[in-house]
Write a protein that holds these residues in place. Structure first.
Motif, short mmCIF file in Angstrom:
data_model
loop_
_atom_site.label_atom_id
_atom_site.label_comp_id
_atom_site.label_asym_id
_atom_site.label_seq_id
_atom_site.Cartn_x
_atom_site.Cartn_y
_atom_site.Cartn_z
N LEU A 84 45.80 118.07 16.23
CA LEU A 84 46.97 117.21 16.19
C LEU A 84 47.47 117.16 14.74
O LEU A 84 46.76 116.74 13.84
N ASP A 85 48.70 117.64 14.52
CA ASP A 85 49.26 117.66 13.17
C ASP A 85 49.57 116.25 12.69
O ASP A 85 50.14 115.45 13.42
N LEU A 86 49.19 115.98 11.45
CA LEU A 86 49.49 114.69 10.83
C LEU A 86 50.39 114.95 9.63
O LEU A 86 49.93 115.35 8.57
N PRO A 87 51.69 114.77 9.81
CA PRO A 87 52.62 115.05 8.70
C PRO A 87 52.43 114.03 7.58
O PRO A 87 52.03 112.90 7.83
N PRO A 88 52.71 114.43 6.34
CA PRO A 88 52.46 113.53 5.20
C PRO A 88 53.23 112.22 5.31
O PRO A 88 54.44 112.21 5.56
N GLY A 89 52.50 111.13 5.14
CA GLY A 89 53.12 109.81 5.05
C GLY A 89 53.69 109.26 6.34
O GLY A 89 54.25 108.17 6.35
N LYS A 90 53.58 109.98 7.42
CA LYS A 90 54.19 109.53 8.66
C LYS A 90 53.09 109.16 9.65
O LYS A 90 52.31 110.00 10.06
N PRO A 91 53.03 107.89 10.05
CA PRO A 91 51.97 107.50 10.97
C PRO A 91 52.10 108.20 12.33
O PRO A 91 53.19 108.32 12.85
N VAL A 92 50.98 108.70 12.81
CA VAL A 92 50.93 109.28 14.15
C VAL A 92 50.16 108.32 15.03
O VAL A 92 49.03 107.97 14.73
N GLU A 93 50.80 107.88 16.10
CA GLU A 93 50.18 106.89 16.97
C GLU A 93 49.41 107.57 18.10
O GLU A 93 49.97 108.37 18.83
N LEU A 94 48.16 107.20 18.21
CA LEU A 94 47.39 107.58 19.39
C LEU A 94 47.36 106.34 20.26
O LEU A 94 46.83 105.30 19.84
N LYS A 95 47.96 106.42 21.44
CA LYS A 95 48.07 105.22 22.26
C LYS A 95 48.09 105.60 23.74
O LYS A 95 48.36 106.74 24.08
N PRO A 96 47.82 104.61 24.59
CA PRO A 96 47.85 104.90 26.03
C PRO A 96 49.19 105.50 26.43
O PRO A 96 50.24 105.02 26.01
N GLY A 97 49.15 106.59 27.17
CA GLY A 97 50.37 107.26 27.56
C GLY A 97 50.80 108.33 26.57
O GLY A 97 51.79 109.02 26.79
N GLY A 98 50.05 108.48 25.49
CA GLY A 98 50.39 109.48 24.48
C GLY A 98 49.13 110.19 24.02
O GLY A 98 48.18 110.34 24.79
N TYR A 99 49.15 110.62 22.78
CA TYR A 99 47.95 111.25 22.23
C TYR A 99 46.77 110.28 22.29
O TYR A 99 46.93 109.07 22.13
N HIS A 100 45.60 110.83 22.50
CA HIS A 100 44.39 110.01 22.45
C HIS A 100 43.18 110.87 22.21
O HIS A 100 43.21 112.08 22.40
N VAL A 101 42.13 110.22 21.76
CA VAL A 101 40.84 110.88 21.65
C VAL A 101 40.11 110.57 22.95
O VAL A 101 39.92 109.41 23.31
N MET A 102 39.75 111.62 23.66
CA MET A 102 39.15 111.45 24.98
C MET A 102 37.63 111.46 24.86
O MET A 102 37.05 112.42 24.39
N LEU A 103 37.03 110.37 25.29
CA LEU A 103 35.56 110.29 25.28
C LEU A 103 35.08 110.58 26.70
O LEU A 103 35.43 109.84 27.63
N MET A 104 34.31 111.64 26.86
CA MET A 104 33.86 112.03 28.20
C MET A 104 32.35 112.10 28.26
O MET A 104 31.68 112.14 27.24
N GLU A 105 31.85 112.15 29.49
CA GLU A 105 30.40 112.13 29.70
C GLU A 105 29.79 110.94 28.95
O GLU A 105 28.83 111.09 28.20
N LEU A 106 30.38 109.79 29.17
CA LEU A 106 29.92 108.58 28.49
C LEU A 106 28.45 108.30 28.82
O LEU A 106 28.03 108.41 29.96
#
Ligand code: CU
Length: 152
Positions: A84-106
């Motif tokens: 996931l590209d993080l452009p300089p100085g610009k917040p990237v939101e990971l939120k429900p319905g968008g980008y997220h870090v998926m935790l599997m095999e909990l």
């Protein structure tokens, strides 16, 4: 010149445990019910310089991926992305319905209020990698998330 570089390094070191390049805002993990095997981790990421989130790890999950939501045959679906590209100085939101870090095999249930360690690995333009250790707090589902259509 040397002096300037040095003071920049000192400032970066002083800016907090989350270190040099990426600021992590409000990290949280969605609570799970017993036997649920997957959930999402959400946060906002602000990179000082252009960088890229390339990997995430957590001791609570057997598999961790970076996911995006995308339309597929007019259905919103999530899928793994290599980074996931993080452009300089610009917040990237990971939120429900968008980008997220998926935790599997909990390995355990994610309970409200629990703290979940997550390691984010970012890579800068010179392919230099850096690990960022964060602690995400577990929060239950709220009414605002029901319309996101992000289900597991
Ligand atoms: Cu996902």
């Amino acid at each position: 010149m040397k002096k300037i570089i040095l003071s920049t390094l000192v400032l970066a070191a002083l800016s907090g445990p989350v270190a040099a390049q990426v600021k992590v805002g409000d990290p949280w993990v969605r609570a799970t019910v017993p036997q649920q095997k997957a959930t999402g981790a959400f946060m906002s990421l602000t990179a000082e310089k252009g960088t890229r989130l390339v990997e995430a790890k957590s001791p609570v999950a057997g598999v961790v991926e970076i996911h995006e939501m995308a339309m597929e045959n007019s259905v919103m679906k999530m899928r793994a992305i290599p980074g996931l590209d993080l452009p300089p100085g610009k917040p990237v939101e990971l939120k429900p319905g968008g980008y997220h870090v998926m935790l599997m095999e909990l390995k355990e249930q994610m309970k409200d209020g629990q703290s979940v360690p997550i390691t984010l690995v970012v890579e800068d333009r010179d392919k230099k990698r850096q690990s960022i250790e964060i602690k995400a707090v577990v929060r239950p589902l709220t009414h605002t998330m029901k319309k996101s259509g992000h289900s597991h």
